[in-house]
Design an enzyme around this catalytic site. Structure first.
Site, PDB file in Angstrom:
ATOM      1  N   ILE A  89       0.831  -1.200   0.000  1.00 39.34           N
ATOM      2  CA  ILE A  89       0.000   0.000   0.000  1.00 39.34           C
ATOM      3  C   ILE A  89       0.867   1.252   0.000  1.00 39.34           C
ATOM      4  O   ILE A  89       0.579   2.222  -0.712  1.00 39.34           O
ATOM      5  CB  ILE A  89      -0.965  -0.007   1.197  1.00 39.34           C
ATOM      6  CG1 ILE A  89      -1.922  -1.197   1.103  1.00 39.34           C
ATOM      7  CG2 ILE A  89      -1.763   1.292   1.260  1.00 39.34           C
ATOM      8  CD1 ILE A  89      -2.799  -1.394   2.327  1.00 39.34           C
ATOM      9  N   CYS A 120       1.957   0.976   7.910  1.00 38.76           N
ATOM     10  CA  CYS A 120       2.651  -0.142   8.542  1.00 38.76           C
ATOM     11  C   CYS A 120       1.690  -0.911   9.445  1.00 38.76           C
ATOM     12  O   CYS A 120       0.648  -0.392   9.856  1.00 38.76           O
ATOM     13  CB  CYS A 120       3.849   0.361   9.342  1.00 38.76           C
ATOM     14  SG  CYS A 120       3.487   1.732  10.460  1.00 38.76           S
ATOM     15  N   PRO A 121       2.017  -2.160   9.769  1.00 42.19           N
ATOM     16  CA  PRO A 121       1.165  -2.949  10.650  1.00 42.19           C
ATOM     17  C   PRO A 121       1.279  -2.470  12.093  1.00 42.19           C
ATOM     18  O   PRO A 121       2.242  -1.792  12.468  1.00 42.19           O
ATOM     19  CB  PRO A 121       1.722  -4.367  10.495  1.00 42.19           C
ATOM     20  CG  PRO A 121       3.162  -4.156  10.154  1.00 42.19           C
ATOM     21  CD  PRO A 121       3.191  -2.920   9.298  1.00 42.19           C
ATOM     22  N   SER A 162      -4.025   3.169   8.203  1.00 41.22           N
ATOM     23  CA  SER A 162      -3.492   1.848   8.511  1.00 41.22           C
ATOM     24  C   SER A 162      -4.135   1.262   9.759  1.00 41.22           C
ATOM     25  O   SER A 162      -5.112   0.523   9.670  1.00 41.22           O
ATOM     26  CB  SER A 162      -1.970   1.920   8.663  1.00 41.22           C
ATOM     27  OG  SER A 162      -1.418   0.636   8.777  1.00 41.22           O
ATOM     28  N   ARG A 163      -3.628   1.604  10.931  1.00 40.72           N
ATOM     29  CA  ARG A 163      -4.189   1.133  12.194  1.00 40.72           C
ATOM     30  C   ARG A 163      -4.180   2.272  13.202  1.00 40.72           C
ATOM     31  O   ARG A 163      -3.186   2.996  13.341  1.00 40.72           O
ATOM     32  CB  ARG A 163      -3.380  -0.057  12.754  1.00 40.72           C
ATOM     33  CG  ARG A 163      -3.586  -1.366  11.990  1.00 40.72           C
ATOM     34  CD  ARG A 163      -4.986  -1.916  12.204  1.00 40.72           C
ATOM     35  NE  ARG A 163      -5.206  -3.190  11.530  1.00 40.72           N
ATOM     36  CZ  ARG A 163      -5.735  -3.328  10.324  1.00 40.72           C
ATOM     37  NH1 ARG A 163      -6.063  -2.256   9.627  1.00 40.72           N
ATOM     38  NH2 ARG A 163      -5.918  -4.529   9.792  1.00 40.72           N
ATOM     39  N   ASP A 177      -8.402   7.575   8.749  1.00 36.08           N
ATOM     40  CA  ASP A 177      -9.460   6.606   8.464  1.00 36.08           C
ATOM     41  C   ASP A 177      -9.604   5.607   9.599  1.00 36.08           C
ATOM     42  O   ASP A 177     -10.510   4.783   9.585  1.00 36.08           O
ATOM     43  CB  ASP A 177      -9.161   5.865   7.153  1.00 36.08           C
ATOM     44  CG  ASP A 177     -10.287   4.906   6.770  1.00 36.08           C
ATOM     45  OD1 ASP A 177     -11.446   5.364   6.693  1.00 36.08           O
ATOM     46  OD2 ASP A 177     -10.013   3.711   6.570  1.00 36.08           O
ATOM     47  N   GLU A 226     -12.621   1.926  17.976  1.00 36.60           N
ATOM     48  CA  GLU A 226     -13.558   1.892  16.854  1.00 36.60           C
ATOM     49  C   GLU A 226     -14.764   1.030  17.194  1.00 36.60           C
ATOM     50  O   GLU A 226     -14.591  -0.151  17.497  1.00 36.60           O
ATOM     51  CB  GLU A 226     -12.862   1.346  15.605  1.00 36.60           C
ATOM     52  CG  GLU A 226     -11.734   2.240  15.111  1.00 36.60           C
ATOM     53  CD  GLU A 226     -10.982   1.666  13.925  1.00 36.60           C
ATOM     54  OE1 GLU A 226     -10.196   2.399  13.325  1.00 36.60           O
ATOM     55  OE2 GLU A 226     -11.198   0.472  13.597  1.00 36.60           O
ATOM     56  N   HIS A 245     -13.120   4.116   9.055  1.00 41.65           N
ATOM     57  CA  HIS A 245     -12.384   2.899   8.712  1.00 41.65           C
ATOM     58  C   HIS A 245     -12.981   2.223   7.477  1.00 41.65           C
ATOM     59  O   HIS A 245     -13.238   1.008   7.458  1.00 41.65           O
ATOM     60  CB  HIS A 245     -12.381   1.915   9.888  1.00 41.65           C
ATOM     61  CG  HIS A 245     -11.263   0.918   9.809  1.00 41.65           C
ATOM     62  ND1 HIS A 245     -10.647   0.411  10.934  1.00 41.65           N
ATOM     63  CD2 HIS A 245     -10.648   0.314   8.757  1.00 41.65           C
ATOM     64  CE1 HIS A 245      -9.712  -0.463  10.578  1.00 41.65           C
ATOM     65  NE2 HIS A 245      -9.701  -0.530   9.247  1.00 41.65           N
TER      66      HIS A 245
END
Length: 314
Positions: A157, A204-205, A232-233, A257, A262, A281
């Site tokens: 991505i 990144c994760p 991402s997160r 996002d 959440e 999200h």
């Protein structure tokens, strides 16, 4: 074989059949499953399909016949990988399904801030153009050409978004676990990236090394005109530190996002800040991306029945 889809609402919606996996066994479909609901699901499930629903020790103790966990996403931090491995349960994810969709949404967030299309559309629809000159602006508009983009996490991505940004004339810098020696792209340390770039985008994760990677120190390094993007997160960012930086105008904007909670509580620190653009999200939510997820789940499930492990992460 019993297949239990724990939280299929976002994935299937109204445009993808909820019976897509029925050819492989009896399917129980649930739109949502909270932790308190786990004991209400069939304990004889052989296969679980989850996205955000936690498959933890409690769940694994309940589903005593479980052999396969299908994570309908690339990130699999919702599943206790080690506990599954110890029980001989295969865990498989869906890699690279949303590369273009997430990169496109990231670009949409950036363009929304730079061009304020929705703001001006609302103005025109409200009849305000007739009260102004032939051209007017309610907010400064920003050209992206020659701006410096910093990407943290140069995976699929990250590289896709970099390509999109380069097509707009942006210069790409990146921080990764190592220097990838990418042509026309400059590797920088975390601090150098923060200090150098006009826009920083996270790709990144979320893991112990990246948890709250964007903290007060990082935000203090960024110049006041800089923009932070996170598609991402949510856990990559210290929300309290970011809210403080926005209130104190340490940075110009945050385009998000994802959040650390959440859905967010109504008192979440980032809600109600005018220069925080937040979408729910849904960067991954295109029909095309979700169709790829379903196809990947089917391929992995068929492989499992044939004794072949596909996209296994444990």
């Amino acid at each position: 074989m019993k297949i239990v889809i724990l939280d299929g609402l976002a994935l299937f919606q109204q445009d993808i059949s909820r019976t897509s996996l029925s050819a492989y066994g009896e399917v129980d479909f649930y739109e949502k499953t909270n932790e308190a609901d786990i004991n209400l699901r069939d304990p004889n499930a052989t296969v679980l399909v989850t996205n955000k629903c936690q498959v933890n020790e409690k769940a694994l103790s309940h589903f005593t016949q479980l052999k396969l966990v299908l994570v309908a996403a690339t990130g699999y931090n919702s599943v206790d990988i080690q506990a599954c491995k110890e029980r001989g349960i295969q865990v498989s994810n869906v890699p690279a399904y949303g590369t273009y969709s997430v990169a496109q949404h990231t670009l949409a967030l950036l363009l929304a801030w730079c061009n304020r299309v929705e703001l001006h559309n609302q103005s025109v629809q409200a009849g305000e153009w007739s009260k102004n000159d032939w051209s007017y602006s309610l907010s400064p508009l920003t050209e992206l050409a020659n701006k410096k983009l910093g990407i943290i996490g140069m995976g699929n991505i990250g590289q896709c978004f970099a390509n999109m940004a380069e097509s707009l004339g942006m210069q790409v810098y990146y921080h990764h676990t190592r220097d990838l020696h990418l042509k026309n792209r400059t590797y920088l340390s975390k601090k150098e990236l923060a200090q150098t770039c006009d826009v920083i985008s996270l790709h990144c994760p979320l893991n112990p090394q990246t948890d709250q990677f964007i903290n007060a120190e990082f935000l203090a390094w960024m110049p006041p005109h800089a923009i932070l993007i996170n598609s991402s997160r949510g856990g990559l960012v210290d929300s309290l530190a970011l809210a403080k930086a926005l209130h104190e105008k340490q940075i110009a904007a945050a385009l998000l996002d994802v959040l650390d909670q959440e859905p967010p509580d109504i008192h979440h620190p980032l809600l109600g800040i005018s220069h925080a653009y937040i979408t729910p999200h849904n960067a991954w939510l295109s029909f095309e991306a979700r169709t790829r997820i379903i196809q990947s789940l089917i391929t992995t499930l068929a492989g499992f029945l044939a004794g072949k492990a596909i996209n296994q992460v444990n």
